[in-house]
Design an enzyme around this catalytic site. Structure first.
Site, mmCIF file in Angstrom:
data_model
loop_
_atom_site.group_PDB
_atom_site.id
_atom_site.type_symbol
_atom_site.label_atom_id
_atom_site.label_comp_id
_atom_site.label_asym_id
_atom_site.label_seq_id
_atom_site.Cartn_x
_atom_site.Cartn_y
_atom_site.Cartn_z
ATOM 1 N N SER A 272 42.945 36.818 33.615
ATOM 2 C CA SER A 272 41.718 37.594 33.414
ATOM 3 C C SER A 272 41.204 37.937 34.805
ATOM 4 C CB SER A 272 40.676 36.782 32.640
ATOM 5 O OG SER A 272 41.139 36.474 31.342
ATOM 6 N N THR A 273 41.563 39.126 35.285
ATOM 7 C CA THR A 273 41.266 39.472 36.674
ATOM 8 C C THR A 273 39.775 39.574 36.951
ATOM 9 O OG1 THR A 273 41.554 41.819 36.142
ATOM 10 C CG2 THR A 273 43.470 40.650 37.007
ATOM 11 N N CYS A 274 38.983 39.936 35.932
ATOM 12 C CA CYS A 274 37.538 40.017 36.145
ATOM 13 C C CYS A 274 36.941 38.662 36.495
ATOM 14 C CB CYS A 274 36.845 40.573 34.901
ATOM 15 S SG CYS A 274 37.204 42.310 34.575
ATOM 16 N N PHE A 275 37.596 37.586 36.044
ATOM 17 C CA PHE A 275 37.089 36.231 36.277
ATOM 18 C C PHE A 275 38.002 35.430 37.209
ATOM 19 C CE2 PHE A 275 35.686 37.619 32.054
ATOM 20 C CZ PHE A 275 34.309 37.547 32.223
#
Length: 287
Positions: A272-275
């Protein structure tokens, strides 16, 4: 964050027409941008805002800019010696002209510059008819370098700067040099990862820092070649560079999540690149 990465990957590509690359593959606004994009100045302003926002949010992005363009972002006027980072061949020729011992008039130069479109642009009124001589050659060198660095790039650079400074105080920016500003924009350029630093600042879910699962992951990461380490970082964070001050300044922190599986073939790692989160199956072996 991933959107910004993809946006930068597209718009800062010289093939897109907004930016050019020097011989060292460093970027600066293309003087021909209007030929390819009718609203080029608005695009430059938007991209300046994007880079400013990335700095403000502490997100590193890929573009690497030419030193003379970074100087413009720091509010500094480009001068003659900046030309060597834009056009090394032209700079070398002008250096030879400055020290030429013969009659400069015999070289048949006049006060004109060749524009990005191949057309001759007078540096002085009626510059086509003003011959460069031993007496005025330093003026010619100055005016030609000023045209290439400042006049020809003025519109695109000013538009980019207007967006860039919208979120960032120019007084704060002027504390940095060109190389430091580049590191703030795109992080630390290294051959690999500081795995120990990453391990020290990792957050864990469903496991702990001393569990065999966690130890095996970092053991495997340390064993990878530097390009593959960078690929892992990009897979998890969408960024291929380490934050300037190390992983303690990665926001959100790098997170390792243990995913229980019944067999090694049950599932692959996901992120999960956003996190900045890696969801790693609990494989039977670190290899």
């Amino acid at each position: 964050k991933e959107f910004w990465e993809k946006l930068a990957e597209t718009t800062f590509n010289p093939d897109y027409g907004l930016f050019r690359a020097t011989e060292s593959r460093l970027l600066y606004p293309s003087p021909d941008a209007m030929k390819y994009h009718e609203q080029a100045n608005k695009l430059f302003e938007f991209l300046g805002l994007v880079i400013g926002k990335a700095i403000y949010e502490g997100i590193v992005v890929e573009p690497c800019f030419a030193p003379f363009f970074l100087a413009k972002l720091l509010g500094r006027h480009n001068s003659y010696y900046d030309l060597q980072t834009l056009d090394p061949s032209l700079f070398s020729n002008l250096q030879r002209l400055k020290s030429y011992e013969g009659s400069v008039a015999d070289l048949c130069c006049s006060f004109v510059a060749t524009g990005s479109d191949g057309e001759e642009v007078p540096l002085l009124p009626n510059g086509h008819n003003v011959v460069v001589t031993n007496e005025n050659r330093f003026r010619y060198v100055y005016m030609l370098s000023d045209y290439k660095l400042n006049v020809e790039l003025r519109e695109g650079s000013a538009a980019f700067l207007s967006g860039f400074q919208r979120l960032l105080d120019d007084g704060w920016l002027r504390m940095f040099g060109e190389e430091e500003l580049q590191q703030i924009i795109s992080g630390s350029s290294t051959d690999g990862l500081d795995v120990d630093d990453l391990q020290k600042h990792t957050v864990y879910q469903n496991c702990g820092p001393k569990d065999r699962f966690s130890v095996d992951f970092f053991r495997a990461l340390a064993a990878l070649a530097p390009p593959k380490q960078i690929a892992v970082l990009r897979f998890v964070t969408s960024c291929s560079r380490t934050p300037l001050l190390g992983f303690s300044h990665l926001v959100p922190p790098f997170t390792l999540v243990k995913v229980r599986v019944r067999s090694d073939s049950e599932r692959l790692p996901t992120a999960s690149t956003c996190f900045n989160t890696l969801k790693l199956p609990a494989y039977s072996s670190w290899k």
